[in-house]
Design a protein around this motif. Structure first.
Motif, PDB file in Angstrom:
ATOM      1  N   VAL A   1       0.902  -1.061   0.034  1.00  0.00           N
ATOM      2  CA  VAL A   1      -0.148  -0.080   0.077  1.00  0.00           C
ATOM      3  C   VAL A   1       0.801   1.361   0.040  1.00  0.00           C
ATOM      4  CG1 VAL A   1      -1.859   1.277   1.541  1.00  0.00           C
ATOM      5  CG2 VAL A   1      -1.943  -1.099   1.090  1.00  0.00           C
ATOM      6  N   SER A   2       0.410   2.344  -0.754  1.00  0.00           N
ATOM      7  CA  SER A   2       1.425   3.493  -0.730  1.00  0.00           C
ATOM      8  C   SER A   2       0.683   4.531   0.091  1.00  0.00           C
ATOM      9  CB  SER A   2       1.347   4.009  -2.244  1.00  0.00           C
ATOM     10  OG  SER A   2       1.723   5.425  -2.347  1.00  0.00           O
ATOM     11  N   ILE A   3       1.603   4.903   0.980  1.00  0.00           N
ATOM     12  CA  ILE A   3       1.032   5.700   2.122  1.00  0.00           C
ATOM     13  C   ILE A   3       1.741   7.166   1.878  1.00  0.00           C
ATOM     14  CG2 ILE A   3       0.748   6.354   4.620  1.00  0.00           C
ATOM     15  CD1 ILE A   3       0.995   3.144   4.993  1.00  0.00           C
ATOM     16  N   GLN A   4       1.052   8.185   1.497  1.00  0.00           N
ATOM     17  CA  GLN A   4       1.419   9.475   1.147  1.00  0.00           C
ATOM     18  C   GLN A   4       1.060   9.940   2.399  1.00  0.00           C
ATOM     19  OE1 GLN A   4       2.984  10.458  -1.862  1.00  0.00           O
ATOM     20  NE2 GLN A   4       2.627   8.279  -2.277  1.00  0.00           N
ATOM     21  N   LEU A   5       2.184  10.528   3.283  1.00  0.00           N
ATOM     22  CA  LEU A   5       1.706  11.617   4.351  1.00  0.00           C
ATOM     23  C   LEU A   5       1.677  13.132   4.106  1.00  0.00           C
ATOM     24  CD1 LEU A   5       3.361   9.193   7.128  1.00  0.00           C
ATOM     25  CD2 LEU A   5       0.946   9.489   6.591  1.00  0.00           C
ATOM     26  N   HIS A   6       1.677  13.983   4.960  1.00  0.00           N
ATOM     27  CA  HIS A   6       1.508  15.375   4.956  1.00  0.00           C
ATOM     28  C   HIS A   6       1.109  15.672   3.628  1.00  0.00           C
ATOM     29  CE1 HIS A   6       4.702  18.901   5.703  1.00  0.00           C
ATOM     30  NE2 HIS A   6       3.234  19.135   6.101  1.00  0.00           N
ATOM     31  N   THR A   7      -0.030  15.073   3.364  1.00  0.00           N
ATOM     32  CA  THR A   7      -0.620  15.337   2.012  1.00  0.00           C
ATOM     33  C   THR A   7      -2.301  15.448   1.987  1.00  0.00           C
ATOM     34  OG1 THR A   7       0.829  13.984   0.910  1.00  0.00           O
ATOM     35  CG2 THR A   7      -1.238  14.517  -0.237  1.00  0.00           C
ATOM     36  N   PRO A   8      -2.648  16.742   2.518  1.00  0.00           N
ATOM     37  CA  PRO A   8      -4.072  16.954   2.788  1.00  0.00           C
ATOM     38  C   PRO A   8      -5.035  16.940   1.425  1.00  0.00           C
ATOM     39  CG  PRO A   8      -3.014  19.147   2.986  1.00  0.00           C
ATOM     40  CD  PRO A   8      -1.956  18.008   2.767  1.00  0.00           C
ATOM     41  N   VAL A   9      -6.128  16.177   1.257  1.00  0.00           N
ATOM     42  CA  VAL A   9      -6.903  16.444   0.247  1.00  0.00           C
ATOM     43  C   VAL A   9      -7.763  17.581   0.363  1.00  0.00           C
ATOM     44  CG1 VAL A   9      -9.007  15.340  -0.817  1.00  0.00           C
ATOM     45  CG2 VAL A   9      -7.217  14.015  -0.278  1.00  0.00           C
ATOM     46  N   VAL A  10      -7.777  18.426  -0.698  1.00  0.00           N
ATOM     47  CA  VAL A  10      -8.432  19.684  -0.529  1.00  0.00           C
ATOM     48  C   VAL A  10      -9.537  19.893  -1.265  1.00  0.00           C
ATOM     49  CG1 VAL A  10      -6.226  20.893  -0.194  1.00  0.00           C
ATOM     50  CG2 VAL A  10      -6.696  20.876  -2.424  1.00  0.00           C
ATOM     51  N   ALA A  11      -9.852  19.191  -2.188  1.00  0.00           N
ATOM     52  CA  ALA A  11     -11.019  19.059  -3.130  1.00  0.00           C
ATOM     53  C   ALA A  11     -11.369  17.802  -3.604  1.00  0.00           C
ATOM     54  CB  ALA A  11     -11.107  19.895  -3.954  1.00  0.00           C
ATOM     55  N   ILE A  12     -12.781  17.633  -3.903  1.00  0.00           N
ATOM     56  CA  ILE A  12     -13.197  16.373  -4.759  1.00  0.00           C
ATOM     57  C   ILE A  12     -14.181  16.989  -5.902  1.00  0.00           C
ATOM     58  CG2 ILE A  12     -14.460  14.095  -4.890  1.00  0.00           C
ATOM     59  CD1 ILE A  12     -13.438  13.793  -1.848  1.00  0.00           C
ATOM     60  N   PHE A  13     -13.817  16.709  -7.065  1.00  0.00           N
ATOM     61  CA  PHE A  13     -14.590  17.330  -7.995  1.00  0.00           C
ATOM     62  C   PHE A  13     -14.974  16.186  -9.086  1.00  0.00           C
ATOM     63  CE2 PHE A  13     -11.899  20.997  -7.406  1.00  0.00           C
ATOM     64  CZ  PHE A  13     -12.861  21.747  -6.663  1.00  0.00           C
ATOM     65  N   GLU A  14     -16.355  15.753  -9.324  1.00  0.00           N
ATOM     66  CA  GLU A  14     -16.708  14.527  -9.872  1.00  0.00           C
ATOM     67  C   GLU A  14     -15.633  13.568 -10.366  1.00  0.00           C
ATOM     68  OE1 GLU A  14     -17.552  16.762 -13.783  1.00  0.00           O
ATOM     69  OE2 GLU A  14     -19.184  18.152 -12.861  1.00  0.00           O
ATOM     70  N   GLY A  15     -15.287  12.846  -9.334  1.00  0.00           N
ATOM     71  CA  GLY A  15     -14.613  11.894  -9.158  1.00  0.00           C
ATOM     72  C   GLY A  15     -12.873  12.085  -9.250  1.00  0.00           C
ATOM     73  N   VAL A  16     -12.494  13.387  -9.297  1.00  0.00           N
ATOM     74  CA  VAL A  16     -11.278  13.683  -9.206  1.00  0.00           C
ATOM     75  C   VAL A  16     -10.857  14.116  -7.882  1.00  0.00           C
ATOM     76  CG1 VAL A  16      -9.138  15.318 -10.235  1.00  0.00           C
ATOM     77  CG2 VAL A  16     -11.057  14.209 -11.850  1.00  0.00           C
ATOM     78  N   VAL A  17      -9.708  13.549  -7.361  1.00  0.00           N
ATOM     79  CA  VAL A  17      -9.295  14.021  -5.951  1.00  0.00           C
ATOM     80  C   VAL A  17      -8.307  14.744  -6.141  1.00  0.00           C
ATOM     81  CG1 VAL A  17      -8.550  12.974  -3.738  1.00  0.00           C
ATOM     82  CG2 VAL A  17     -10.335  11.878  -5.144  1.00  0.00           C
ATOM     83  N   VAL A  18      -8.134  16.188  -5.331  1.00  0.00           N
ATOM     84  CA  VAL A  18      -7.335  17.037  -5.571  1.00  0.00           C
ATOM     85  C   VAL A  18      -6.533  17.091  -4.012  1.00  0.00           C
ATOM     86  CG1 VAL A  18      -6.510  19.467  -5.970  1.00  0.00           C
ATOM     87  CG2 VAL A  18      -8.397  18.605  -7.052  1.00  0.00           C
ATOM     88  N   MET A  19      -5.180  16.818  -4.213  1.00  0.00           N
ATOM     89  CA  MET A  19      -4.354  16.704  -2.851  1.00  0.00           C
ATOM     90  C   MET A  19      -3.163  17.607  -3.153  1.00  0.00           C
ATOM     91  SD  MET A  19      -2.995  12.850  -3.433  1.00  0.00           S
ATOM     92  CE  MET A  19      -4.595  12.290  -3.586  1.00  0.00           C
ATOM     93  N   ALA A  20      -2.890  18.288  -1.860  1.00  0.00           N
ATOM     94  CA  ALA A  20      -1.575  19.088  -1.776  1.00  0.00           C
ATOM     95  C   ALA A  20      -0.546  18.092  -1.222  1.00  0.00           C
ATOM     96  CB  ALA A  20      -1.881  20.082  -0.857  1.00  0.00           C
TER      97      ALA A  20
END
Lengths: 367, 110
Positions: free
Chosen positions: A79-98
């Protein structure tokens, strides 16, 4: 900003999210977990106490060690665990993360599991904004993770399990607990925690609340008073306590912003913390392919969060064709049975009924 | 710097054991150097040194400090290396970092 496509994206690396990721990865789905924190484990990494309940659900193990076990298992399953990475938005199936709070990236997962946990509630009284008034979770974070004492003399507000546990843990870390204030006429948490507190000689003031907190640039004293059965203050019952810290342990609510952005529907269930995403018994929301698990699906405990995560991970893997129908049904039934057992006793029964109402809502909305 | 009065670190813990000898660094808070440990947030170093006020509110100039501890509430905003409104409870220290407890930005509010 390429759009990658892991089969399952899990938001939140707490007990529910990690359990979901492990379950999906066990069925050979490609899984990514993202979390805004710099460490995985969610609230588990703050929990120095041992869990109890059934052996299946990590009874006798401290929260911090459960987190380590889950992370190791997830990593073992690639499993790939990406830390320090907040999800800032979800649009029509697309997840936006910083990514690391710097670079925006978008991901379009085939299945999305939202396991964002809960937010602590606060109560307001004159002086509640003074430095020294903080949530119980803030105190727990600073004492158990960062290893800094938040105060010398602490008043805890709320005698639920969180209030009782934080009083015990702050005392372990060297703070004096002035007492626990509880608005209800009875202690909210489990007897096993309350009796530990009582044995330490810490007073629990029932039918009391905070009238005000006094101080200049930080908390100096806390005025409490008694309240009647309608929660109205009884004049002449004020007590002024010398304290430098007030910990608010007055409940939590599901952290649902991302479920809203994903297009979920909601119901109000006070026993589960308030506004709760509608979901079915295998944790799918009214948005096809989007699942919830753990406190975001109704505030309960780490053990139920883990099983809900397993259900969500299983359901996601099944919908991707990774699990045969008989195998899916067998595991699903085992997890549902485990949740039935975890939701027992007077508090558990209420939550069980609330969950059933939520499943019924799902059926009505999906008709 | 490590006097009984101001050092609020938990060196011994009955469950978690002794505090690990992490790498130390120094951050400058309001012009004063304080000891910090790599990997900890700014606010942890400030609280360890007895600094509880992170900022004054913009309109009423009221003190604010640690409240949620997880980067949600904005009570503990500080200025870091000249950048305002940094969440001190979740932003990790770096050696030599200049931190200012935040005063109101008067011009903005008249």
């Amino acid at each position: 900003m390429g759009i990658a496509r892991p089969e399952v994206l899990v938001i939140g690396a707490g007990p529910a999210g990690l359990a979901a990721a492990i379950e999906a990865a066990e069925h050979k789905a490609s899984v990514m977990v993202v979390d805004e924190n710099v460490r995985a484990g969610g609230q588990l990494i703050k929990q120095t106490h041992k869990f109890f309940g059934s052996e299946l659900h990590h009874a006798g193990i401290r929260g911090i060690n459960i987190a380590t076990k889950l992370v190791e298992r997830a990593v073992h399953l690639h499993v790939s665990i990406q830390l320090h990475t907040p999800v800032v938005a979800i649009f029509e199936g697309v997840v936006v993360m910083a990514k690391e709070e710097k670079v925006l990236e978008t991901i379009r997962p085939a299945r999305l599991i939202i396991a964002t946990g809960a937010i602590e509630n606060a109560i307001c009284f004159p002086g509640w904004t003074l430095p020294g008034v903080m949530t119980a979770g803030a105190a727990q974070t600073f004492v158990n993770i960062h290893r800094v004492r938040v105060g010398d003399r602490v008043v805890v507000v709320g005698s639920g399990n969180v209030g009782l546990i934080i009083a015990y843990q702050l005392r372990q870390a060297g703070s004096e607990i002035v007492g626990i204030v509880e608005a209800k006429p009875q202690i909210g948490g489990w007897g096993v925690h309350a009796s530990k507190i009582r044995r330490m000689g810490i007073p629990i003031w029932l039918s009391h609340t905070v009238k005000e907190v006094r101080g200049d640039d930080r908390v100096r004293t806390v005025v409490i008073h008694q309240i009647d059965s309608n929660f109205h203050p009884i004049p002449g019952t004020e007590k002024e306590l010398i304290a430098d810290t007030v910990c608010l342990a007055v409940g939590m609510r599901p952290q649902v912003h991302l479920v809203e952005m994903a297009g979920g529907s909601f119901v109000y269930e006070p026993v589960l913390g308030g506004i709760v995403p509608v979901h079915n018994e295998i944790m799918e929301t009214t948005v096809s392919g989007v699942y919830v698990a753990g406190d975001v699906a109704g505030v309960e405990e780490a053990s139920t969060a883990i099983v809900e995560g397993q259900l969500a991970g299983l359901a996601a893997a099944y919908s991707l064709g990774k699990v045969s129908r008989p195998a899916f049904e067998e595991r699903r039934n085992a997890y549902l049975q485990a949740l039935e057992e975890l939701r027992s006793g007077p508090f558990g029964d209420e939550r069980k009924e609330a969950k059933r109402r939520i499943w019924n809502h799902y059926d009505q909305l999906k008709q | 710097m490590k006097s009984e009065d101001t050092d609020r670190r938990i060196y011994e813990h009955p469950i978690l054991g002794p505090l690990k000898d992490g790498k130390k660094c120094v951050i400058i808070v309001d012009g004063k150097p304080i000891e910090a440990r790599e990997g900890e947030p700014i606010l942890a170093a400030m609280l360890a040194a007895g600094i509880v006020v992170a900022r004054q509110t913009e309109k009423r100039h009221e003190p604010r400090g640690l409240f949620c501890g997880i980067g949600l509430c904005s009570d503990c905003l500080v200025t870091v290396n000249g950048v305002r409104n940094v969440r001190s409870c979740v932003t990790l220290v770096e050696d030599g970092m200049r931190v200012e407890t935040q005063a109101p930005e008067a011009a903005q509010w008249g």
